[in-house]
Write an enzyme that holds these catalytic residues in place. Structure first.
Site, PDB file in Angstrom:
ATOM      1  N   MET A 161       0.849  -1.178   0.000  1.00  0.00           N
ATOM      2  CA  MET A 161       0.000   0.000   0.000  1.00  0.00           C
ATOM      3  C   MET A 161       0.886   1.230   0.000  1.00  0.00           C
ATOM      4  SD  MET A 161       0.531  -0.635   3.641  1.00  0.00           S
ATOM      5  CE  MET A 161       1.718  -1.880   3.231  1.00  0.00           C
ATOM      6  N   PRO A 162       1.032   2.005  -1.035  1.00  0.00           N
ATOM      7  CA  PRO A 162       0.139   2.064  -2.201  1.00  0.00           C
ATOM      8  C   PRO A 162       0.335   0.912  -3.198  1.00  0.00           C
ATOM      9  CG  PRO A 162       1.485   4.064  -1.964  1.00  0.00           C
ATOM     10  CD  PRO A 162       2.038   3.067  -1.061  1.00  0.00           C
ATOM     11  N   THR A 163      -0.717   0.669  -3.946  1.00  0.00           N
ATOM     12  CA  THR A 163      -0.678  -0.273  -5.047  1.00  0.00           C
ATOM     13  C   THR A 163      -0.967   0.481  -6.339  1.00  0.00           C
ATOM     14  OG1 THR A 163      -1.442  -2.064  -3.631  1.00  0.00           O
ATOM     15  CG2 THR A 163      -1.656  -2.394  -5.993  1.00  0.00           C
ATOM     16  N   GLU A 204      -3.955   3.091  -5.717  1.00  0.00           N
ATOM     17  CA  GLU A 204      -4.734   2.906  -4.487  1.00  0.00           C
ATOM     18  C   GLU A 204      -3.828   3.269  -3.314  1.00  0.00           C
ATOM     19  OE1 GLU A 204      -7.597  -0.833  -5.477  1.00  0.00           O
ATOM     20  OE2 GLU A 204      -5.428  -1.205  -5.496  1.00  0.00           O
TER      21      GLU A 204
END
Lengths: 61, 61, 61, 61, 61, 61
Positions: free
Chosen positions: B1-3, C7
């Protein structure tokens, strides 16, 4: 609804896919109280040269 | 995360992929203040017959 | 083309978003040899109660 | 913007893809009042062994 | 199957959504020869501060 | 890797989310033989006015 997308490394057998979608569906029905018919799953096979962590392709790890 | 997911036309070399994931990871760490280990990137190659703009496939442009 | 989806945990400031899309665009142009105009980026904010690792929500970590 | 992603079973002809992106673009412009140039569409072909409903792969149905 | 995801700027009315999903479904059935029941559509509203082109957020344009 | 995205109607409780990510992770590990640490899950809540089947929003059903 629910719809589930799974990204995983390529190379899984048909039996692994069968087992995976069965168990994911059971898990979803159990946790959310929905019917199996409502659960759709799409599997996506990712090559190691297309997945990276920490700035490095898995094909280079 | 982040992706991060990147959709791009097919045909990129392994070196371009290597450079892309390295630079995207550096950019993300710089802008968000996260560690490289936390950044995952998935690349998706799209055929020109599967991408359209203004109602027209790129393979027809 | 290319299109990038990011994301990340919610809570990023407008300035972080600005910097992120600028740097991701520069990185993509540098690595793939494309023009900035062709790069689209969509950011998605994810709540910690909607992201899990190892079977555990980040809101519970 | 808007961007449309379509997942469908593999095996569609080039003509079906052409017709699909043209009609989806027209539909989007009509419903949202946007210009065709702003509509991007990405098609993804899914194998029947990668799509499941009710815990069962379509390749097994 | 098919499944359609639409990303669009936030602010569309309920009537626009109604019209959009109806017309996208009709377009898909017409182009691919599938039944309306098989078409699922998910709409995603994107804030202008979360969508960028050419390295610039639409909220800054 | 694997990464799982779940789209579901909004309104699930925190307990349902907890149970869902735990059970999906267990299912994935069991079917694919991977470690829990490698499984990331992102949940997305969809409003009924943003999900359609057969050309009709679920909020209108």
């Amino acid at each position: 609804m629910p719809t589930i997308h799974v990204e995983m490394f390529e190379g899984r057998t048909l039996d692994q896919r069968r087992k995976l979608v069965k168990e994911l569906t059971d898990a979803t029905c159990s946790a959310l109280g929905v019917q199996p018919d409502s659960v759709q799953i799409v599997l996506t096979d990712i090559k190691k040269e297309n997945w990276a962590e920490a700035g490095k392709l898995f094909s280079d790890s």
